[in-house]
Write a protein that holds these residues in place. Structure first.
Motif, PDB file in Angstrom:
ATOM      1  N   LEU A  66      -1.438  -3.001 -11.267  1.00  0.00           N
ATOM      2  CA  LEU A  66      -0.989  -4.286 -10.744  1.00  0.00           C
ATOM      3  C   LEU A  66      -1.061  -4.314  -9.220  1.00  0.00           C
ATOM      4  O   LEU A  66      -1.520  -5.295  -8.623  1.00  0.00           O
ATOM      5  N   LEU A  67      -0.614  -3.226  -8.593  1.00  0.00           N
ATOM      6  CA  LEU A  67      -0.639  -3.161  -7.130  1.00  0.00           C
ATOM      7  C   LEU A  67      -2.068  -3.160  -6.601  1.00  0.00           C
ATOM      8  O   LEU A  67      -2.359  -3.766  -5.567  1.00  0.00           O
ATOM      9  N   ASN A  99       0.830  -1.214   0.000  1.00  0.00           N
ATOM     10  CA  ASN A  99       0.000   0.000   0.000  1.00  0.00           C
ATOM     11  C   ASN A  99       0.861   1.259   0.000  1.00  0.00           C
ATOM     12  O   ASN A  99       0.541   2.247  -0.667  1.00  0.00           O
ATOM     13  N   PHE A 100       1.968   1.210   0.763  1.00  0.00           N
ATOM     14  CA  PHE A 100       2.852   2.365   0.804  1.00  0.00           C
ATOM     15  C   PHE A 100       3.479   2.615  -0.563  1.00  0.00           C
ATOM     16  O   PHE A 100       3.574   3.759  -1.019  1.00  0.00           O
ATOM     17  N   PHE A 101       3.883   1.550  -1.230  1.00  0.00           N
ATOM     18  CA  PHE A 101       4.475   1.694  -2.556  1.00  0.00           C
ATOM     19  C   PHE A 101       3.462   2.294  -3.529  1.00  0.00           C
ATOM     20  O   PHE A 101       3.824   3.111  -4.385  1.00  0.00           O
ATOM     21  N   TYR A 102       2.189   1.891  -3.392  1.00  0.00           N
ATOM     22  CA  TYR A 102       1.148   2.474  -4.243  1.00  0.00           C
ATOM     23  C   TYR A 102       1.104   3.989  -4.062  1.00  0.00           C
ATOM     24  O   TYR A 102       1.016   4.746  -5.033  1.00  0.00           O
ATOM     25  N   GLY A 103       1.187   4.448  -2.809  1.00  0.00           N
ATOM     26  CA  GLY A 103       1.163   5.886  -2.543  1.00  0.00           C
ATOM     27  C   GLY A 103       2.372   6.605  -3.123  1.00  0.00           C
ATOM     28  O   GLY A 103       2.270   7.739  -3.613  1.00  0.00           O
ATOM     29  N   LYS A 123      -6.408  -6.319  -3.917  1.00  0.00           N
ATOM     30  CA  LYS A 123      -7.775  -6.829  -4.122  1.00  0.00           C
ATOM     31  C   LYS A 123      -8.799  -5.706  -4.302  1.00  0.00           C
ATOM     32  O   LYS A 123      -9.936  -5.795  -3.853  1.00  0.00           O
ATOM     33  N   ASP A 124      -8.362  -4.651  -4.965  1.00  0.00           N
ATOM     34  CA  ASP A 124      -9.262  -3.542  -5.296  1.00  0.00           C
ATOM     35  C   ASP A 124      -9.419  -3.515  -6.815  1.00  0.00           C
ATOM     36  O   ASP A 124      -8.708  -2.798  -7.518  1.00  0.00           O
ATOM     37  N   ASN A 125     -10.349  -4.318  -7.305  1.00  0.00           N
ATOM     38  CA  ASN A 125     -10.501  -4.466  -8.756  1.00  0.00           C
ATOM     39  C   ASN A 125     -10.931  -3.177  -9.437  1.00  0.00           C
ATOM     40  O   ASN A 125     -10.504  -2.876 -10.555  1.00  0.00           O
TER      41      ASN A 125
END
Length: 581
Positions: free
Chosen positions: A201-202, A176-180, A207-209
Motif C-alpha cells: 500500500l505504501l 518513505n520512513f514508515f516503509y523503511g 507511486k512505485d507500482n
C-alpha cells in the motif's frame, strides 16, 4: 466497487487530536474533556495497587482541568504530568500524553507515554501513540519495537493500526520512513503477511507500482489466497495500465474462490474499463443466476445492456427492481433515461419525477429540466429550477448556470447577463460564471466585458483551452487584432489539437487572413469531427470562396435540414446564397 482508496480510514481520537491546531474549538473540547477524579475500578493486574489521591494531588488535578478549559495547555500539561508521577493511575498519564501531542511537544509526549506504558503496559492506545511519536521524530528502532509489540499483541488489528498511523504520517511527509520501518519489522516477523501488504500500500502511495507488486506478491507467498491481497494485486495491475494482467488475476481468483462474488464483480468492472461489455455482461449474468437477490449486480447488468443498446433487456431488469423499495429510485432514474433516449419526453418526465430519495434526486430533477428546455417548455423549466434552488443549496452554481442558459435559449440575453453579474458579486473569480457571462456579453455587444472576463479566467488558468479559444475567436471581429487572436488560438490548438471548435476557430482565422486552402483544411477537419451548424456555415463560405459552389451548397443544405432556424446558416444564406438565386 471503486478502485481501492488507499487510506480511506478513520483516525483514532488521539490521532485527530495531534493533527489539529490549538485554535479549533472541537479539538479543544477533546483535550479538556474532564477526567473523573475518584478511585478507578480495580483491574486484575492492579488489584493490589493503591490509588487514593491526597489533597495536594486533588488540587493539582483541579487546577489542571481548569487550565485546560481556559486553553492554558502548558499549565494543564504540567498538572497532569505531576499527578501521573504521584498517583499510579494511567488515566492521568494518558491525559498528559494527549495534551502534549496536541501541543506538538515531542519530549513531553515521550515522557508521558513512557509513564503511561509503565503503569499499563498492555494499553494499545499508549503503544500506538508511542509508535507515532517515534515515527514522527525518525527514531527507527523505537518505532520498530513499538510496532513489533502491537503486531504480536493484535496481529488481526495491525492493518487498521498501520493505516491510522499512515493517515497522519502522510501529512508529515514520513511515508518513505514508515516503509523503511516496516522493512525492519518484516525482518523480525517474516511470517506476517500483513506487514508486506502494508508495504505494498505504501509503495503505491509512493507511486512505485513495481515495488507494490513485489510486496503484495510477498504477502501472498506467506498467505496464499488472501482475498484482500489478491484484489489489491489486480488493482495494482489496473493502475499500472495492464488490464490483461488484471483480468487473468481476477479470473484465476474467481476459479479458486467460486463462492466469492467480489472477484467476479471486480473482473466485470475491469472488463468494462477495457470496453469488453459483452464479456462483462456475461460475468454479471452469472452472478445474478447464482444469486438472484443480488440487486446491485442486476443494476450493473442492466447498465451493460444499455451500453450495448439493449434497452428492452435493461428495461425488464429495472422494472423488476421497482418492487424493491431500496432500488426504486435508481430503477426509476434509468427507466427515465431509456424513455429520454426513445424521445418519449412525457414518459421520461414521469419516471424522473418518481425519484424522490437517494443520490440521484438532483440528477433526475435537472435532467427533467433539460428535457423541458429541449421541448421549449421554458416556463415550466424555469419554475422547476426555482424550486431546485431552495432544495439543493449546494448545487446553486449549477442551477444558476442552467438558468442563464435557459434565458439565453429564449434570447433573453440581458436577463441572463444580469443573473450572472449578480452571482459574480459574491464570487468574482468563479471560472464558470465568468465564462458564461462572457458568452452573454457577446450577445448584448458588451465586448469589453467579454474580453475582461475571459482574460480574468486566463490569469488564473493560463492553459484553459476553452477560454483561449473563445477569446481568440471573439477578436476575429476586429481586423486589427488578428495577430493577437492568432496567439490565443495557437495556444489553444497546442493544448487540444483535435478539438473541433478550436480547429474551426483557427480555420476561420485563416479565412480572415485570406488563406483559403489552409482555412479549408482546418474547417474540413473540424466538420469531420463535429457536424455543428456554425462550422458548416464557415466551411460552406470557404468552399464558396474557393469556387466550389456546389460543394458549399451541399454542406449548407445538409446542415439547414438538421437546424432550419440556426442563425449562422440563415445569415450565410442571406449574405452569400441569396445573391446567386
Amino acid at each position: 466497487m471503486l478502485i481501492f482508496r488507499l487510506f480511506s480510514v478513520l483516525i483514532l481520537m488521539f490521532l485527530n487530536g495531534c493533527a489539529s491546531s490549538p485554535e479549533k474549538s472541537s479539538a479543544q473540547e477533546e483535550v479538556v474533556q474532564p477526567v473523573k477524579i475518584d478511585e478507578p475500578k480495580e483491574k486484575t493486574q492492579q488489584s493490589e495497587v493503591k490509588t487514593s489521591i491526597d489533597p495536594d494531588v486533588m488540587y493539582m488535578l483541579m487546577a489542571a482541568e481548569l487550565a485546560g478549559q481556559r486553553g492554558q495547555y502548558a499549565i494543564a500539561l504540567e498538572g497532569y504530568m505531576e499527578a501521573a508521577k504521584r498517583v499510579n493511575d494511567p488515566r492521568f498519564a494518558e491525559r498528559a500524553a494527549k495534551i502534549a501531542m496536541y501541543m506538538k511537544d515531542g519530549n513531553k509526549t515521550d515522557e508521558a507515554v513512557s509513564l503511561w506504558l509503565k503503569q499499563d503496559p498492555k494499553d494499545p492506545m499508549a503503544r500506538k501513540i508511542a509508535a507515532l511519536s517515534a515515527l514522527r521524530v525518525g527514531n527507527k528502532q523505537a518505532a520498530v519495537d513499538h510496532l513489533d509489540i502491537l503486531l504480536k499483541t493484535d496481529p488481526a488489528g495491525f492493518e487498521k493500526t498501520a493505516l491510522e498511523l499512515v493517515n497522519v504520517l502522510q501529512r508529515d511527509g514520513k511515508t518513505n520512513f514508515f516503509y523503511g520501518v516496516l522493512d525492519a519489522l518484516a525482518v523480525k516477523n517474516p511470517d506476517q503477511a500483513v506487514v508486506y501488504f502494508m508495504q505494498s500500500l505504501l509503495a503505491m502511495e509512493m507511486k512505485d507500482n513495481a515495488l507494490a507488486e513485489k510486496k503484495v506478491q510477498q504477502a501472498l507467498s506467506v498467505q496464499p489466497g488472501w482475498d484482500k491481497a489478491l484484489i489489491f494485486q489486480a488493482q495494482i495491475a489496473v493502475i499500472s495500465g495492464d488490464l490483461n494482467k488484471a483480468k487473468i488475476l481476477l479470473r484465476n481468483a474467481s476459479v479458486k474462490h467460486p463462492e466469492d462474488d467480489k472477484f467476479k464483480k471486480l473482473l466485470a468492472q475491469v472488463l468494462i474499463k477495457a470496453a469488453e461489455y459483452e464479456a462483462a455482461g456475461e460475468v454479471y449474468q452469472g452472478i445474478v443466476l447464482s444469486n438472484p437477490k443480488d440487486a446491485e449486480s442486476q443494476i450493473s447488468l442492466a447498465l451493460v445492456h444499455l451500453q450495448l443498446d439493449r434497452e428492452e433487456k435493461a428495461e425488464d431488469i429495472f422494472k423488476r427492481l421497482l418492487d424493491q423499495p431500496e432500488w426504486q429510485n435508481q430503477a426509476s432514474f434509468y427507466l427515465g433515461k431509456i424513455e429520454e433516449k426513445r424521445g418519449q419526453t412525457e414518459q421520461a418526465l414521469a419516471w424522473f419525477d418518481r425519484v424522490t430519495e437517494g443520490p440521484l434526486v438532483f440528477e433526475s430533477a435537472i435532467t427533467a429540466v433539460s428535457l423541458l428546455v429541449k421541448d421549449k417548455e421554458f416556463a415550466e423549466a424555469d419554475s422547476r429550477l426555482g424550486l431546485l434552488a431552495g432544495q439543493f443549496p449546494k448545487q446553486r452554481l449549477r442551477i444558476i448556470l442552467m438558468r442563464a442558459g435557459l434565458y439565453g435559449q429564449q434570447e433573453q440575453y440581458e436577463k441572463a447577463f444580469k443573473l450572472l453579474t449578480d452571482e459574480l458579486a459574491g464570487q468574482s473569480d468563479q471560472r464558470d460564471l465568468l465564462y458564461a457571462r462572457a458568452l452573454m456579453a457577446e450577445r448584448i455587444n458588451k465586448l469589453d466585458v467579454l474580453e475582461a472576463d475571459l482574460k480574468k479566467i486566463l490569469v488564473k488558468y493560463p492553459d484553459d483551452a476553452e477560454a483561449l479559444n473563445a477569446l481568440g475567436y471573439s477578436l476575429l471581429a476586429n481586423a486589427g487584432r488578428y495577430v493577437e487572436a492568432e496567439k490565443y488560438l495557437l495556444h489553444a490548438l497546442k493544448l487540444q489539437p483535435d478539438e473541433a471548435v478550436i480547429l474551426d476557430s483557427f480555420g476561420w482565422l485563416q479565412f480572415k487572413l485570406g488563406k483559403l486552402e489552409q482555412a479549408r483544411d482546418y474547417l474540413e477537419r473540424a466538420y469531420a469531427k463535429q457536424q455543428e451548424s456554425e462550422i458548416a456555415a464557415h466551411l460552406a463560405e470557404v468552399l464558396w470562396g474557393l469556387g466550389r459552389k456546389e460543394d458549399a451548397r451541399k454542406i449548407f443544405n445538409d446542415a439547414i435540414k438538421k437546424a432550419p432556424e440556426d442563425e449562422y446558416l440563415l445569415e450565410f444564406q442571406k449574405r452569400v446564397l441569396s445573391g446567386e438565386e
